[in-house]
Design a protein around this motif. Structure first.
Motif, PDB file in Angstrom:
ATOM      1  N   ASP A  20       0.831  -1.211   0.000  1.00 25.88           N
ATOM      2  CA  ASP A  20       0.000   0.000   0.000  1.00 25.88           C
ATOM      3  C   ASP A  20       0.864   1.259   0.000  1.00 25.88           C
ATOM      4  N   VAL A  21       1.859   1.296   0.877  1.00 29.49           N
ATOM      5  CA  VAL A  21       2.710   2.483   0.998  1.00 29.49           C
ATOM      6  C   VAL A  21       3.579   2.656  -0.249  1.00 29.49           C
ATOM      7  N   GLU A  22       4.143   1.568  -0.742  1.00 34.70           N
ATOM      8  CA  GLU A  22       4.992   1.667  -1.933  1.00 34.70           C
ATOM      9  C   GLU A  22       4.177   2.047  -3.174  1.00 34.70           C
ATOM     10  N   THR A  23       2.929   1.612  -3.270  1.00 32.78           N
ATOM     11  CA  THR A  23       2.053   2.036  -4.363  1.00 32.78           C
ATOM     12  C   THR A  23       1.804   3.536  -4.287  1.00 32.78           C
ATOM     13  N   ALA A  24       1.578   4.035  -3.083  1.00 31.41           N
ATOM     14  CA  ALA A  24       1.380   5.477  -2.888  1.00 31.41           C
ATOM     15  C   ALA A  24       2.633   6.241  -3.312  1.00 31.41           C
ATOM     16  N   LYS A  25       3.810   5.766  -2.884  1.00 34.89           N
ATOM     17  CA  LYS A  25       5.062   6.433  -3.241  1.00 34.89           C
ATOM     18  C   LYS A  25       5.276   6.425  -4.758  1.00 34.89           C
ATOM     19  N   MET A  26       5.000   5.280  -5.396  1.00 34.97           N
ATOM     20  CA  MET A  26       5.174   5.166  -6.842  1.00 34.97           C
ATOM     21  C   MET A  26       4.255   6.140  -7.581  1.00 34.97           C
ATOM     22  N   THR A  27       3.002   6.224  -7.139  1.00 37.52           N
ATOM     23  CA  THR A  27       2.033   7.109  -7.790  1.00 37.52           C
ATOM     24  C   THR A  27       2.461   8.565  -7.690  1.00 37.52           C
ATOM     25  N   ILE A  28       2.966   8.966  -6.530  1.00 34.27           N
ATOM     26  CA  ILE A  28       3.444  10.336  -6.348  1.00 34.27           C
ATOM     27  C   ILE A  28       4.674  10.588  -7.220  1.00 34.27           C
ATOM     28  N   ARG A  29       5.582   9.623  -7.277  1.00 37.43           N
ATOM     29  CA  ARG A  29       6.788   9.776  -8.104  1.00 37.43           C
ATOM     30  C   ARG A  29       6.454   9.869  -9.588  1.00 37.43           C
ATOM     31  N   GLN A  30       5.389   9.188 -10.010  1.00 35.92           N
ATOM     32  CA  GLN A  30       4.974   9.267 -11.408  1.00 35.92           C
ATOM     33  C   GLN A  30       4.501  10.674 -11.772  1.00 35.92           C
ATOM     34  N   GLN A  31       4.200  11.479 -10.763  1.00 36.53           N
ATOM     35  CA  GLN A  31       3.809  12.874 -10.983  1.00 36.53           C
ATOM     36  C   GLN A  31       4.988  13.827 -10.772  1.00 36.53           C
ATOM     37  N   ASN A  32       6.195  13.247 -10.683  1.00 43.99           N
ATOM     38  CA  ASN A  32       7.457  14.002 -10.537  1.00 43.99           C
ATOM     39  C   ASN A  32       7.614  14.697  -9.186  1.00 43.99           C
ATOM     40  N   TYR A  33       7.108  14.075  -8.128  1.00 46.28           N
ATOM     41  CA  TYR A  33       7.322  14.557  -6.762  1.00 46.28           C
ATOM     42  C   TYR A  33       7.996  13.454  -5.965  1.00 46.28           C
ATOM     43  N   GLU A  34       8.675  13.824  -4.896  1.00 46.67           N
ATOM     44  CA  GLU A  34       9.308  12.839  -4.018  1.00 46.67           C
ATOM     45  C   GLU A  34       8.572  12.825  -2.689  1.00 46.67           C
ATOM     46  N   PRO A  35       7.884  11.722  -2.365  1.00 44.08           N
ATOM     47  CA  PRO A  35       7.166  11.650  -1.088  1.00 44.08           C
ATOM     48  C   PRO A  35       8.138  11.621   0.077  1.00 44.08           C
ATOM     49  N   THR A  36       7.787  12.337   1.153  1.00 43.64           N
ATOM     50  CA  THR A  36       8.679  12.427   2.305  1.00 43.64           C
ATOM     51  C   THR A  36       8.009  12.040   3.620  1.00 43.64           C
ATOM     52  N   HIS A  37       6.673  12.049   3.677  1.00 47.49           N
ATOM     53  CA  HIS A  37       5.964  11.829   4.936  1.00 47.49           C
ATOM     54  C   HIS A  37       4.795  10.869   4.765  1.00 47.49           C
ATOM     55  N   ILE A  38       4.493  10.165   5.841  1.00 49.10           N
ATOM     56  CA  ILE A  38       3.245   9.402   5.931  1.00 49.10           C
ATOM     57  C   ILE A  38       2.529   9.876   7.192  1.00 49.10           C
ATOM     58  N   PHE A  39       1.274  10.244   7.026  1.00 50.29           N
ATOM     59  CA  PHE A  39       0.452  10.746   8.120  1.00 50.29           C
ATOM     60  C   PHE A  39      -0.504   9.640   8.531  1.00 50.29           C
ATOM     61  N   LEU A  40      -0.443   9.238   9.806  1.00 44.90           N
ATOM     62  CA  LEU A  40      -1.236   8.124  10.328  1.00 44.90           C
ATOM     63  C   LEU A  40      -2.108   8.582  11.488  1.00 44.90           C
ATOM     64  N   SER A  41      -3.303   8.010  11.559  1.00 44.68           N
ATOM     65  CA  SER A  41      -4.114   8.190  12.762  1.00 44.68           C
ATOM     66  C   SER A  41      -3.505   7.310  13.848  1.00 44.68           C
ATOM     67  N   PRO A  42      -3.824   7.555  15.113  1.00 39.07           N
ATOM     68  CA  PRO A  42      -3.319   6.658  16.160  1.00 39.07           C
ATOM     69  C   PRO A  42      -3.720   5.196  15.920  1.00 39.07           C
ATOM     70  N   VAL A  80       7.301   9.485   9.750  1.00 40.65           N
ATOM     71  CA  VAL A  80       5.985   9.136  10.296  1.00 40.65           C
ATOM     72  C   VAL A  80       5.464  10.284  11.154  1.00 40.65           C
ATOM     73  N   VAL A  81       4.236  10.697  10.866  1.00 41.01           N
ATOM     74  CA  VAL A  81       3.548  11.712  11.661  1.00 41.01           C
ATOM     75  C   VAL A  81       2.250  11.080  12.147  1.00 41.01           C
ATOM     76  N   VAL A  82       2.081  11.010  13.452  1.00 38.18           N
ATOM     77  CA  VAL A  82       0.862  10.459  14.044  1.00 38.18           C
ATOM     78  C   VAL A  82       0.059  11.623  14.607  1.00 38.18           C
ATOM     79  N   ALA A  83      -1.203  11.729  14.172  1.00 36.50           N
ATOM     80  CA  ALA A  83      -2.016  12.859  14.618  1.00 36.50           C
ATOM     81  C   ALA A  83      -3.490  12.484  14.644  1.00 36.50           C
ATOM     82  N   ASN A  84      -4.199  13.011  15.623  1.00 34.45           N
ATOM     83  CA  ASN A  84      -5.638  12.782  15.701  1.00 34.45           C
ATOM     84  C   ASN A  84      -6.392  13.475  14.577  1.00 34.45           C
TER      85      ASN A  84
END
Length: 146
Positions: A20-42, A80-84
């Motif tokens: 799931d995470v690598e698919t997200a990273k690949m999709t963002i990279r296909q748009q010429n951006y470099e993903p740097t963060h993942i935001f997660l709920s607790p 990793v950013v964990v936030a409510n």
């Protein structure tokens, strides 16, 4: 995108958080951006820790280091950013500086409040909003919780 099962399932046999995470990273990279963060709920953070622990037999050094440290600061090269404020039914992978623009409502201000014979309180405030200006620099992983 999402797994074939929610991340909080009792059995992690059909869950592949890495995919799931690598698919997200690949999709963002296909748009010429470099993903740097993942935001997660607790809840998603708990699910990620449990998933990694369940995979411990496949990667014992990784599993034991996470359980030993008890704090996950990076996941697959993402901060990793964990936030409510993150919805409990999805996680966001993004390049925040490219995806959002911060608009300030109230500039940084500070005030002191003197309380005789007790001390001085210092209050600091700033208000603003992060506006999504380029959605191609972000990817929402949906349906992570049942």
């Amino acid at each position: 995108g999402s797994s074939t099962a929610a991340w909080d399932t009792a059995s992690y046999t059909s869950v592949d958080i890495a995919l799931d995470v690598e698919t997200a990273k690949m999709t963002i990279r296909q748009q010429n951006y470099e993903p740097t963060h993942i935001f997660l709920s607790p809840k998603d953070y708990k699910s990620v820790i449990a998933w990694i622990y369940s995979k411990g037999a496949q990667a014992p050094a990784v599993g034991s280091s996470i359980v030993g440290n008890a704090v996950l600061t990076q996941l697959f090269g993402l901060n990793v950013v964990v936030a409510n404020s993150v919805t409990a039914s999805g996680s966001l992978v993004a390049s925040p500086k490219a995806a959002c623009t911060y608009r300030e409502f109230m500039s940084l201000q500070s005030r002191t409040i003197e309380d005789p014979l007790i001390g001085i309180k210092i209050r600091v405030a700033e208000e603003g909003i992060a506006m999504l200006t380029d959605p191609n620099a972000a990817y929402f992983i949906k349906d992570t919780q049942t």
